[in-house]
Design a protein around this motif. Structure first.
Motif, PDB file in Angstrom:
ATOM      1  N   LYS A   1      -6.373  -6.697   3.434  1.00  0.00           N
ATOM      2  CA  LYS A   1      -7.480  -7.140   4.272  1.00  0.00           C
ATOM      3  C   LYS A   1      -7.474  -8.661   4.420  1.00  0.00           C
ATOM      4  O   LYS A   1      -7.670  -9.203   5.505  1.00  0.00           O
ATOM      5  CB  LYS A   1      -8.807  -6.686   3.662  1.00  0.00           C
ATOM      6  CG  LYS A   1      -8.977  -5.174   3.632  1.00  0.00           C
ATOM      7  CD  LYS A   1     -10.181  -4.794   2.766  1.00  0.00           C
ATOM      8  CE  LYS A   1     -10.294  -3.279   2.608  1.00  0.00           C
ATOM      9  NZ  LYS A   1     -11.416  -2.930   1.707  1.00  0.00           N
TER      10      LYS A   1
ATOM     11  N   LYS B   1      -3.658   3.744   7.120  1.00  0.00           N
ATOM     12  CA  LYS B   1      -2.602   3.470   6.138  1.00  0.00           C
ATOM     13  C   LYS B   1      -2.357   4.669   5.233  1.00  0.00           C
ATOM     14  O   LYS B   1      -1.266   4.825   4.678  1.00  0.00           O
ATOM     15  CB  LYS B   1      -2.973   2.262   5.268  1.00  0.00           C
ATOM     16  CG  LYS B   1      -3.221   0.981   6.019  1.00  0.00           C
ATOM     17  CD  LYS B   1      -1.990   0.483   6.715  1.00  0.00           C
ATOM     18  CE  LYS B   1      -2.286  -0.776   7.521  1.00  0.00           C
ATOM     19  NZ  LYS B   1      -1.220  -1.069   8.483  1.00  0.00           N
ATOM     20  N   GLY B   2      -3.390   5.472   5.063  1.00  0.00           N
ATOM     21  CA  GLY B   2      -3.240   6.641   4.199  1.00  0.00           C
ATOM     22  C   GLY B   2      -2.515   7.803   4.855  1.00  0.00           C
ATOM     23  O   GLY B   2      -2.001   8.697   4.162  1.00  0.00           O
TER      24      GLY B   2
ATOM     25  N   ILE C   1      -9.908   1.979   0.420  1.00  0.00           N
ATOM     26  CA  ILE C   1      -9.891   0.631   0.972  1.00  0.00           C
ATOM     27  C   ILE C   1     -10.685   0.577   2.282  1.00  0.00           C
ATOM     28  O   ILE C   1     -11.157  -0.476   2.678  1.00  0.00           O
ATOM     29  CB  ILE C   1      -8.449   0.115   1.196  1.00  0.00           C
ATOM     30  CG1 ILE C   1      -7.690   0.962   2.206  1.00  0.00           C
ATOM     31  CG2 ILE C   1      -7.692   0.092  -0.115  1.00  0.00           C
ATOM     32  CD1 ILE C   1      -6.293   0.409   2.536  1.00  0.00           C
TER      33      ILE C   1
ATOM     34  N   SER D   1       0.289   8.045   6.210  1.00  0.00           N
ATOM     35  CA  SER D   1       1.713   8.168   5.872  1.00  0.00           C
ATOM     36  C   SER D   1       1.901   8.394   4.375  1.00  0.00           C
ATOM     37  O   SER D   1       3.022   8.338   3.877  1.00  0.00           O
ATOM     38  CB  SER D   1       2.458   6.912   6.319  1.00  0.00           C
ATOM     39  OG  SER D   1       1.851   5.757   5.780  1.00  0.00           O
ATOM     40  N   ILE D   2       0.810   8.636   3.671  1.00  0.00           N
ATOM     41  CA  ILE D   2       0.893   8.931   2.232  1.00  0.00           C
ATOM     42  C   ILE D   2       0.421  10.356   1.965  1.00  0.00           C
ATOM     43  O   ILE D   2       1.114  11.153   1.328  1.00  0.00           O
ATOM     44  CB  ILE D   2       0.040   7.911   1.429  1.00  0.00           C
ATOM     45  CG1 ILE D   2       0.614   6.501   1.605  1.00  0.00           C
ATOM     46  CG2 ILE D   2      -0.008   8.304  -0.050  1.00  0.00           C
ATOM     47  CD1 ILE D   2      -0.269   5.385   1.058  1.00  0.00           C
TER      48      ILE D   2
ATOM     49  N   VAL E   1       0.847  -1.202   0.000  1.00  0.00           N
ATOM     50  CA  VAL E   1       0.000   0.000   0.000  1.00  0.00           C
ATOM     51  C   VAL E   1       0.879   1.247   0.000  1.00  0.00           C
ATOM     52  O   VAL E   1       0.710   2.148  -0.828  1.00  0.00           O
ATOM     53  CB  VAL E   1      -0.947   0.020   1.220  1.00  0.00           C
ATOM     54  CG1 VAL E   1      -1.643   1.364   1.336  1.00  0.00           C
ATOM     55  CG2 VAL E   1      -1.967  -1.106   1.126  1.00  0.00           C
ATOM     56  N   GLN E   2       1.841   1.295   0.905  1.00  0.00           N
ATOM     57  CA  GLN E   2       2.668   2.497   1.052  1.00  0.00           C
ATOM     58  C   GLN E   2       3.416   2.808  -0.243  1.00  0.00           C
ATOM     59  O   GLN E   2       3.470   3.964  -0.674  1.00  0.00           O
ATOM     60  CB  GLN E   2       3.657   2.308   2.213  1.00  0.00           C
ATOM     61  CG  GLN E   2       4.605   3.478   2.457  1.00  0.00           C
ATOM     62  CD  GLN E   2       3.902   4.698   3.037  1.00  0.00           C
ATOM     63  OE1 GLN E   2       2.824   4.596   3.625  1.00  0.00           O
ATOM     64  NE2 GLN E   2       4.501   5.866   2.862  1.00  0.00           N
TER      65      GLN E   2
ATOM     66  N   TRP F   1      -8.379   1.469  11.122  1.00  0.00           N
ATOM     67  CA  TRP F   1      -7.118   0.778  10.831  1.00  0.00           C
ATOM     68  C   TRP F   1      -6.778   0.946   9.353  1.00  0.00           C
ATOM     69  O   TRP F   1      -5.664   1.340   9.003  1.00  0.00           O
ATOM     70  CB  TRP F   1      -7.235  -0.701  11.205  1.00  0.00           C
ATOM     71  CG  TRP F   1      -6.256  -1.588  10.518  1.00  0.00           C
ATOM     72  CD1 TRP F   1      -4.900  -1.577  10.686  1.00  0.00           C
ATOM     73  CD2 TRP F   1      -6.535  -2.607   9.538  1.00  0.00           C
ATOM     74  NE1 TRP F   1      -4.329  -2.532   9.866  1.00  0.00           N
ATOM     75  CE2 TRP F   1      -5.301  -3.174   9.162  1.00  0.00           C
ATOM     76  CE3 TRP F   1      -7.705  -3.089   8.965  1.00  0.00           C
ATOM     77  CZ2 TRP F   1      -5.215  -4.200   8.217  1.00  0.00           C
ATOM     78  CZ3 TRP F   1      -7.617  -4.116   8.034  1.00  0.00           C
ATOM     79  CH2 TRP F   1      -6.392  -4.660   7.663  1.00  0.00           C
ATOM     80  N   LEU F   2      -7.753   0.680   8.504  1.00  0.00           N
ATOM     81  CA  LEU F   2      -7.502   0.792   7.071  1.00  0.00           C
ATOM     82  C   LEU F   2      -7.213   2.236   6.683  1.00  0.00           C
ATOM     83  O   LEU F   2      -6.278   2.510   5.933  1.00  0.00           O
ATOM     84  CB  LEU F   2      -8.710   0.258   6.296  1.00  0.00           C
ATOM     85  CG  LEU F   2      -8.847  -1.269   6.319  1.00  0.00           C
ATOM     86  CD1 LEU F   2     -10.240  -1.702   5.885  1.00  0.00           C
ATOM     87  CD2 LEU F   2      -7.776  -1.922   5.435  1.00  0.00           C
ATOM     88  N   ARG F   3      -7.986   3.153   7.240  1.00  0.00           N
ATOM     89  CA  ARG F   3      -7.785   4.562   6.895  1.00  0.00           C
ATOM     90  C   ARG F   3      -6.424   5.060   7.332  1.00  0.00           C
ATOM     91  O   ARG F   3      -5.817   5.911   6.693  1.00  0.00           O
ATOM     92  CB  ARG F   3      -8.894   5.398   7.528  1.00  0.00           C
ATOM     93  CG  ARG F   3      -8.894   6.860   7.153  1.00  0.00           C
ATOM     94  CD  ARG F   3      -9.103   7.054   5.657  1.00  0.00           C
ATOM     95  NE  ARG F   3      -8.956   8.466   5.271  1.00  0.00           N
ATOM     96  CZ  ARG F   3      -7.776   9.047   5.082  1.00  0.00           C
ATOM     97  NH1 ARG F   3      -6.657   8.374   5.235  1.00  0.00           N
ATOM     98  NH2 ARG F   3      -7.723  10.326   4.723  1.00  0.00           N
TER      99      ARG F   3
ATOM    100  N   MET G   1      -4.240   3.366  -1.754  1.00  0.00           N
ATOM    101  CA  MET G   1      -5.324   3.536  -0.781  1.00  0.00           C
ATOM    102  C   MET G   1      -6.702   3.413  -1.423  1.00  0.00           C
ATOM    103  O   MET G   1      -7.712   3.354  -0.727  1.00  0.00           O
ATOM    104  CB  MET G   1      -5.222   4.912  -0.116  1.00  0.00           C
ATOM    105  CG  MET G   1      -4.218   5.002   0.994  1.00  0.00           C
ATOM    106  SD  MET G   1      -4.598   3.869   2.375  1.00  0.00           S
ATOM    107  CE  MET G   1      -6.110   4.621   3.045  1.00  0.00           C
ATOM    108  N   THR G   2      -6.759   3.428  -2.749  1.00  0.00           N
ATOM    109  CA  THR G   2      -8.076   3.391  -3.377  1.00  0.00           C
ATOM    110  C   THR G   2      -8.553   1.963  -3.539  1.00  0.00           C
ATOM    111  O   THR G   2      -7.764   1.038  -3.724  1.00  0.00           O
ATOM    112  CB  THR G   2      -8.063   4.051  -4.772  1.00  0.00           C
ATOM    113  OG1 THR G   2      -7.207   3.291  -5.645  1.00  0.00           O
ATOM    114  CG2 THR G   2      -7.550   5.477  -4.691  1.00  0.00           C
ATOM    115  N   ASP G   3      -9.850   1.833  -3.518  1.00  0.00           N
ATOM    116  CA  ASP G   3     -10.455   0.528  -3.694  1.00  0.00           C
ATOM    117  C   ASP G   3     -10.246   0.017  -5.121  1.00  0.00           C
ATOM    118  O   ASP G   3     -10.316  -1.184  -5.377  1.00  0.00           O
ATOM    119  CB  ASP G   3     -11.952   0.612  -3.386  1.00  0.00           C
ATOM    120  CG  ASP G   3     -12.632  -0.737  -3.490  1.00  0.00           C
ATOM    121  OD1 ASP G   3     -12.329  -1.586  -2.639  1.00  0.00           O
ATOM    122  OD2 ASP G   3     -13.419  -0.942  -4.426  1.00  0.00           O
TER     123      ASP G   3
END
Lengths: 379, 396, 379, 396
Positions: free
Chosen positions: A354, B370-371, B208, B373-374, A335-336, B366-368, A343-345
């Motif tokens: 997930k 991740k963004g 996500i 650090s972007i 992801v990073q 948790w998922l959010r 981050m997008t679906d």
């Protein structure tokens, strides 16, 4: 020790890879999710899997299977993991077939295994009762009732619980939650009286169920294995399950690594390919090492199962814990390194992220398996 | 009695009279006062409160009174904020116009532009969004390619923006566009575009973690009046840099408190999941992991405090915002990973039965996380900034 | 909360920095080591330290000290840490003065504190008996004997034990090892009958001693604080000691970071300055963050001590654990980034590495303090 | 009976007769058979054993018989090694000449050079060291600057080498020198230099872990006969690369077994230090840390096995040596850090009273382990190699 695939296994892998890549790509999971499919798996795809012999891959040829054993099953799971294929392989071909093979009577084997291999029967293991895997921590009761038993209690995180025809329910015929003694397994029809099943929608767009049993009656013939003595056989098959989830996680980690590596070679920022940045290079090289390490431990766990070695518990714990941590690292990095679009679906990174966390919890997370590995090491 | 005391008394009295009762309660997200042409007010008091505050310029207390601002001094504003806090008043207006665009206009815009746009912002009449990033220009923002051509009596804009928050609900967008393709930073201009223009289309982005305020914004042959250019042609990067600093400091503070707070804290969750041994969490390794993490959090909090104390005393930590953005978002990500381990399968739900709303919120957060650090400059960019500006390490 | 130094404290820091940099550079430690100095510290240097008022920095002015308090002491320790100054500051100015101030009678204070401030008395705390810090784990006995006591048992890792004039011995007047009740402290002359002291040579070229007491007689007047009730006061002063070691470790980590950063800007390989390599840049930036974090926690611990706050135990554990881990990272990176010459004794990296590991163990390592932090947090 | 069986019988009989009893016991370091002009033999059997084995060429079993080697086939050598192992025979000769220089000479040297040097190596008459690294050329070995000028009838060498193992005890050094300063890799030559020459001085290097076999070697106006050049002028880098691969694989296997083994393993040490709860180490977080580490070790061991299995089956892991060098040395460093935590203050002694020899060995080995990720190519270099050669990531 077979850390290298045989020719036959290599062919199986190639066949599985082709099948999942072409017939069950990630878009298949997206479709099931976006259409809010009631089943959560694709019957077409399952029929093809049965056709290919993967549903009966553990099952001997005389009972309609292909008899490839744990290594063959793990190979298929890895390829399924690469494309996030949502199928009942784990619940039925791994745990269902595994438990019936390990604990079933001849009659049960002859009745059920051909049905599994032939795609007529789906199963689900109803084991967990708490938020954390702990196979002895079963409070569900199986009370003697006439010649049979009455089952009562609640199970959670039953993978594929709402699509299974038959549930394999772990219940307690004696002792208290936490005891390894006194556990029994019963085959329960999903539509039996007193069974209520609630499908849950998990973060990985797969499904699990909460199942409550309210005085469900089963006969003595429905017992799978000896009464009160299920634990050793259950643990053996759980190890098979653990190795197979590790294999599936490995497939996911490989896919994320490959995709991310491609992205690093493609994406430009500041006028250059971002894969030229040394910090990203080093992190990619570290991920590569992790993937290689994971391949080794998964192969070792599957070999140990194939060879019925004494160190099966230790090496499956090794595989489950080690791949779990590597998959955490690699999916996070995936992801990073993709940046905003990661981050997008619309991009698959999130789906792998997930799935990896659900896999990490299935049949014990890294913490559980580190402790078990230490126990088995006598320290 | 000092002038400030008088101001406090008058303010208190005015707020007492003018702040509707319902505006003194916690604010549900759907009642956020974003304003704008198409604003709807599920709670009509929201609009009343916004208008009353705007009438005194107190939606922008320190902006000059000549453009409709409050014209307050720093000290007076502090008093106002204290009095607002005392009655737990909701913000009267939440707006990217107030936070981002307004200060930039006050510094860089022409007199005419200020007279036109500032009062609208203060009154909440126009809802603004910002158009910076593009699909090919993330970390390398200055690599943006949205083309802006001079067509004599107007500009013609073509391109695509991403991560435009609430673009689908906004009236106007302030944009960075490319007005010279032969140079990089010196070919960027700062342009205001009406979202009602033909050729502007905003599509929400699904993350996500689920739906999000972010949009993709497509600009296709959009005609923009030439008076909508802010500052000089090709000098937009100067304005952008000012705005970005502000954005970075907003994100590094984001979400640090969330997570298990609603469940009584990570320790409580761990006790519930792993049992206790006396007061202690029975699983020692989970306990140590939690302690380790809480130490990181406390240490980070202390460092934020120290930086602010140093800034006050004029010592300054230097390029601290990059460090805070980096460290804060990484700690936050680790926290959610740990929380997942502690909650086990209950942290793995997406929706529907089997999970309560707090558990589902953990999963989504948790998922959010991740963004974090972007967005607002990746962790990698922050490390580059520290290496270069703070440590003075040379470029290749 | 004082996370910023006052003007007075800044002056103290500058004075200390000048002194240690100019008078006690790392070559001072090398000289003591290479000449196999019997004392392991430099009497000249100690005289200068006394002269500057650092020996009595905790001690009130009326007893000959300078009364700067814990923050002042921590500031000096940080600067001493930067040059690896081998002095009795920790054993005497921190623990000795701290314990006498906290637990001493008026007579003891008036007798001993001026001597410490004046450089006439060195002390050492004889506490540890096992490989891991654990202040309640004392088995050494103090048996009632006439009006006094007889001490028997063995102590280890007694910092500066072989140069101390007076030992502060923690012994048990009742209870069993592990109990916090029943501990007492006694002042014992190093040359008392029955005391035998073995100097040990530690990896950091500093020294510690193994001390055995064989029926050593002390009078009731030699007790420091109440009989059987030493634990609370001991713990308070141990927290002071922990904060001061954290401060000293911070100084070492700062020095390693600064030196390594200079090296990255200087050293060329492949025709370029190695500090241009992005992977090293990112690692340097991470070290920078760690140093900043450490500065905050050390200042917080010292402030809490200054202000006698309730959270002293929690924040000193925070400082000791957090700086310990950061120092581990930074000293390892210091060696690695210096490459081959980092491995040679000729370069100072190794000296800092070794010192950091000893500091990490003094008065509890990270593991100990994480557990304590959790205890104090009620979980 | 096959020819190999016959060979085995004969070998067994010969060894039985010729291997002195004392050469079948564990070897103390001071009795290592390095050979050379100035060799001393604290145990005279060492020399007897060396000479007997050399007389059959079995110090270099697979080298051609024409230069004094054993001339054995791979299979015969395997038999010989099995028989040596069966009687626990010590090595007859340990030598950089055997391990490093000899194979290079056999591949790259002239016939005359082979005839001169190979027999000396096999007999252990000359002790060799290697001169590659320089103070300014570590990771960037090809940046070496030791100048070698053509003076007509001889070369004149000036420069400094570092990390020359045992240089102070060796007779000759094989060196990389710069013979062309206008190019980099193509200006390097491979030269043999007698350490007795005027202008050669070796000084031992003290490491952070104590004394070491390493030296600095100074070369000041050293005259070297022209026939001492191996291979073509300016083609030394080809030889060097071959030798370096070999060195890397030696280091990645280094010291993996050491540490707490002599104390019954890290688990036993932990039980002693932290007590037990049943069979378990009482401190759960230490226990988990040990398990975590042992998993890394087992996983790494399995990966080595897999690589060797794949190599045999012709699948190959690709540039695996870089990965093993990197991962193996990093795991090893982590192991010693953990062991320090477990042993507490007993792992912090340097010498003298208060620590037993096993504890002191842990301390020294911990320090020495820090060098593993530097020597033979740093971890950073290995990561670069993986990124470039395995992953195909582009250069800047």
């Amino acid at each position: 020790m077979a850390l290298v695939l045989t020719e036959e296994q290599t062919m199986l892998r190639d066949m599985a890879k082709d099948f999942f890549t072409e017939q069950v790509p990630v878009t298949n999971l997206r479709k099931l999710r976006d259409e809010e499919d009631d089943l959560g798996y694709d019957k077409e795809v399952w029929a093809q899997i049965v056709e290919l012999g993967f549903a009966g891959i553990l099952i001997p040829e005389e009972q309609g299977g292909t008899g490839f054993g744990p290594m063959g099953l793990g190979i298929v799971m890895t390829e399924a993991g690469r494309t996030l294929a949502a199928t009942p392989l784990y619940s039925t071909a791994v745990l269902g077939a595994g438990l019936i093979l390990a604990a079933g009577s001849e009659a049960q084997k002859n009745d059920l295994l051909p049905k599994i291999a032939g795609g007529e029967l789906l199963t689900a293991l109803a084991l967990e009762e708490t938020n954390h895997h702990n196979p002895a921590n079963v409070a569900m009761t199986a009370e003697k009732s006439g010649d049979g038993f009455k089952l009562s209690g609640e199970k959670k995180f039953v993978i594929d619980g709402h699509i299974a025809d038959k549930l394999i329910v772990v219940a307690r015929t004696s002792g208290a939650a936490g005891d390894t003694q006194g556990l029994s397994m019963f085959l329960v029809d999903a539509d039996a009286k007193g069974v209520s099943i609630t499908r849950t929608h998990m973060v990985d767009s797969r499904n699990a169920a909460i199942i409550s049993l309210d005085g469900v009656e089963v006969s003595a013939d429905d017992a799978l294995g000896g009464i009160g003595a299920a634990y050793p056989e259950l643990e053996n098959v759980l190890d098979l399950g653990r190795a197979c989830i590790a294999a599936e996680m490995l497939g996911g980690a490989e896919a994320v690594f490959d995709t991310t590596l491609e992205y690093l070679k493609e994406r430009k920022q500041f006028g250059v390919i971002i894969g030229t940045f040394q910090a990203l290079k080093h992190r990619a090289a570290e991920m590569f090492c992790e993937v290689e390490i994971c391949r080794s431990v998964v192969l070792e766990a599957l070999s140990a199962l194939d060879e019925r070695r004494n160190d099966v518990p230790a090496v499956t714990s090794l595989a489950k814990a080690r791949v779990g941590e590597a998959a955490r690292l690699i999916t996070n990095e995936g992801v990073q390194m993709h940046g905003g679009i990661g981050m997008t679906d619309a991009v698959d990174m999130g789906l792998y992220l997930k799935r990896a966390r659900v896999q990490a919890q299935m049949l014990g997370n890294s913490n559980f398996h580190r402790a078990r590995y230490a126990d088995l090491g006598g320290y | 009695m000092t002038a400030l005391d008088t101001f406090r008394e008058e303010t208190r009295a005015w707020l007492q009279e003018n702040c509707p009762e319902s505006m003194r309660t916690p604010m549900p997200e759907r009642e956020m006062p974003w304003g704008g042409r198409n604003a709807s007010y599920p709670n009509p008091d929201t609009k009343v409160w916004m208008d009353r505050m705007a009438s005194r310029g107190w939606t922008a207390p320190e902006w000059p009174a000549e453009y409709g601002g409050g014209g307050l001094s720093k000290e007076e504003n502090k008093v106002l904020q204290q009095e607002l806090a005392a009655i737990k008043a909701r913000p009267a207006l939440t707006s990217f116009g107030l936070w981002m665009l307004g200060p930039a206009l006050l510094e860089f815009a022409s007199e005419e532009q200020k007279q036109k746009y500032i009062p609208e912002i203060i009154k909440g009449e126009i809802r603004w969004c910002q158009g910076y990033s593009e699909p090919g220009a993330g970390s390398d923002l200055a690599g943006l390619q949205t083309k802006c051509e001079d067509k004599g009596d107007h500009y013609l804009v073509n391109g695509q923006k991403v991560w435009t928050s609430y673009a689908d609900k906004c009236d106007m967008i302030f944009c960075l566009v490319r007005t010279d393709t032969t140079v990089k930073h010196d070919g960027i201009s700062f342009l205001l575009i009406d979202m009602d223009n033909e050729g502007v289309e905003a599509r929400p982005i699904k993350l996500i973690s689920g739906s999000s305020p972010f949009c993709e914004t497509f600009l296709t042959d959009v005609k923009v009046p030439k008076e909508n250019l802010v500052g000089e042609l090709n000098k937009g990067w100067t304005i952008a840099k000012r705005l970005l600093e502000h954005e970075r400091s907003m994100i590094s503070g984001m979400g640090m408190g969330a997570g298990a707070a609603s469940m009584g804290g990570m320790e409580a969750v761990a006790k519930e999941n792993f049992g206790t041994d006396g007061e202690k969490i029975a699983d020692t390794s989970i306990r140590q992991a939690i302690a380790d993490h809480k130490m990181d959090q406390q240490a980070f909090g202390l460092t934020l405090k120290r930086a602010s104390a140093e800034a006050k005393s004029g010592q300054g930590m230097g390029a601290a915002s990059a460090m805070f953005k980096y460290y804060g978002t990484e700690v936050n990500k680790r926290r959610f990973e740990l929380l997942l381990d502690v909650l086990g399968t209950q942290a793995l739900g997406w929706e529907g039965e089997g999970f309560d709303s707090k558990e589902l919120a953990v999963t989504r957060s948790w998922l959010r996380s991740k963004g974090n650090s972007i967005e607002g400059g990746t962790s990698e960019v922050q490390l580059n900034v520290i290496a270069k500006r703070v440590l003075g390490l040379p470029d290749a």
